[in-house]
Design a protein around this motif. Structure first.
Motif: not given
Length: 140
Positions: A32-37, A43-55
């Motif tokens: 939140r201090e970095m103005e991020l939800d 959600t973005r982290t899980k998507a990045a991990i899923a893409q890494g697993i697929i790759k």
């Protein structure tokens, strides 16, 4: 191999450790201090991990497919390039030694329609493999 970590590697390790050691509320506050939800970040982290697993899975699949093709090629070349005279002679001896053998093989293979060229080739390959095993040659 050089196992010494550079100052950048050491900083990266320390940063990762600090994030991993944060409580959920501390991490949410930091985001939140970095103005991020926080939820969007998860959600973005899980998507990045899923893409890494697929790759990684695709790379493993491609490597396995290549290894299988190599193994099939080795098997095909070892059985087709070898001298088949011993296997052919053995097959003929089997057929002449038992007059009903030919009929039984035809019945089993083609329901009475006779052995195809592929059937004979498969039998010869099997006999060739048996001959190699008897000689102690495993083809390697």
């Amino acid at each position: 191999m050089n196992n010494k970590k550079t100052p950048l590697d050491q900083f990266e390790d320390a940063f990762i450790d600090s994030v991993l050691n944060m409580s959920e509320s501390e991490l949410d506050e930091e985001l939140r201090e970095m103005e991020l939800d926080p939820e969007a970040a998860i959600t973005r982290t899980k998507a990045a991990i899923a893409q890494g697993i697929i790759k990684a899975n695709k790379a493993n699949f491609a490597r396995t497919r290549s290894q299988l093709a190599d193994a099939k090629a080795r098997l095909a070349s070892s059985s087709k390039l070898g001298d088949r005279s011993g296997a052919v002679a053995r097959f003929e001896k089997l057929k002449t030694g038992d007059p009903d053998l030919s009929n039984r093989m035809m019945m089993a293979a083609r329901k009475g329609k006779g052995l195809s060229e592929n059937d004979v080739e498969a039998i010869l390959e099997d006999l060739d493999d048996l001959e190699k095993l008897e000689k102690g040659d495993d083809g390697k």
